[in-house]
Design an enzyme around this catalytic site. Structure first.
Site, PDB file in Angstrom:
ATOM      1  N   ASP A   1     -40.631 103.359  47.328  1.00  0.00           N
ATOM      2  CA  ASP A   1     -40.408 103.701  45.758  1.00  0.00           C
ATOM      3  C   ASP A   1     -39.351 102.450  45.543  1.00  0.00           C
ATOM      4  O   ASP A   1     -38.341 102.656  46.175  1.00  0.00           O
ATOM      5  CB  ASP A   1     -39.928 104.996  45.461  1.00  0.00           C
ATOM      6  CG  ASP A   1     -41.146 106.034  45.698  1.00  0.00           C
ATOM      7  OD1 ASP A   1     -42.343 105.625  45.208  1.00  0.00           O
ATOM      8  OD2 ASP A   1     -40.851 107.124  46.066  1.00  0.00           O
TER       9      ASP A   1
ATOM     10  N   ASP B   1     -50.219 112.125  39.799  1.00  0.00           N
ATOM     11  CA  ASP B   1     -49.013 112.769  39.802  1.00  0.00           C
ATOM     12  C   ASP B   1     -49.178 114.053  39.278  1.00  0.00           C
ATOM     13  O   ASP B   1     -49.603 114.445  38.267  1.00  0.00           O
ATOM     14  CB  ASP B   1     -47.796 112.209  39.085  1.00  0.00           C
ATOM     15  CG  ASP B   1     -47.311 111.124  39.641  1.00  0.00           C
ATOM     16  OD1 ASP B   1     -47.341 110.883  40.736  1.00  0.00           O
ATOM     17  OD2 ASP B   1     -46.678 109.999  39.069  1.00  0.00           O
TER      18      ASP B   1
END
Length: 252
Positions: free
Chosen positions: A11, A130
């Site tokens: 990330d 998500d």
């Protein structure tokens, strides 16, 4: 039998690898180029690079950083964050990405999936979802790095996206993200058992047993994790040996 895959995730925020819990409390986890090289050397099956603030900051993914990482690894490389067009995909592929991951842009403009699949093939298109389990027991789609709730159920959006040309789904449970309490086995197995594309489980991997569980009960094709690898809590070779001993088909 197809082997199960172990995928470290980078990330990226401001050019650095970061990690949070439940998509919040972000902290630094190291240099992405060095981490990528380490994971490739350790036997990771693939690598995922997510520019986690590109969409919110309305900018393109960091193609120069993608290029630097691509030159240090010899495994499939998926890149996501801020991708909104065929041109964006082309730039990333030219800089060394093998696949691209789309999330918010695909949800807001589903025809983007068709366009990318038509130009580069479905094998290039990874849909990142998500997902958050709400009080009603259903899993909902969230956008903008987990900031925006939608009314779409994960199972419905995943099915539509596959019909449009998505070749793989990266499913991240926001409820489990960074908790190290185990993956979301229910929604993972629901998608894996009903969709004809590979499912990558993400969010909650904390020990070796969790990976065994997500490959068996969760029926996942791949498992993605970040902090346990970044902070050297589990080494990829050790994890793979454990899974092989337990009877999971894995590339050693």
């Amino acid at each position: 039998m197809l082997t199960k895959r172990i995928i470290p995730c980078l990330d990226i925020k401001d050019g650095r690898t970061v990690k949070g819990v439940n998509f919040e409390a972000i902290k630094d986890a190291g240099d992405p180029v060095e981490l990528a090289a380490l994971y490739a050397a350790q036997g990771a099956d693939e690598l995922v690079f997510l520019d986690i603030t590109a969409t919110v900051e309305k900018r393109k993914t960091l193609s120069e950083l993608v290029n630097k990482i691509a030159h240090r690894i010899n495994i499939p490389f998926t890149v996501g964050g801020g991708i909104k067009s065929v041109e964006d995909v082309s730039v990333l592929l030219q800089n060394g990405a093998d696949k691209i991951s789309i999330n918010t842009a695909a949800f807001e403009k589903p025809t983007l999936i068709e366009l990318i699949a038509k130009n580069f093939g479905s094998q290039c298109v990874v849909l990142a979802i998500d997902a958050k389990k709400e009080a009603d027991g259903e899993w909902y789609v969230y956008l903008h790095g987990g900031r925006t709730k939608t009314d779409r159920l994960v199972k419905d959006w995943a099915r539509e996206a596959v019909d449009l040309g998505v070749g793989e789904i990266l499913l991240t449970s926001m409820n489990h993200d960074g908790t190290k309490q185990g993956f979301a086995l229910d929604i993972t197995s629901q998608l894996a058992s009903t969709l004809p594309v590979p499912i990558i489980a993400s969010g909650g991997g904390g020990n070796e047993q969790h990976f065994f569980d997500v490959f068996t009960s969760g029926q996942a094709d791949a498992a993605l994790a970040a902090s346990i690898f970044h902070y050297k809590e589990i080494a990829i070779p050790d994890l793979k040996k454990y899974l092989a001993i337990k009877g999971i088909a894995i590339r050693l």
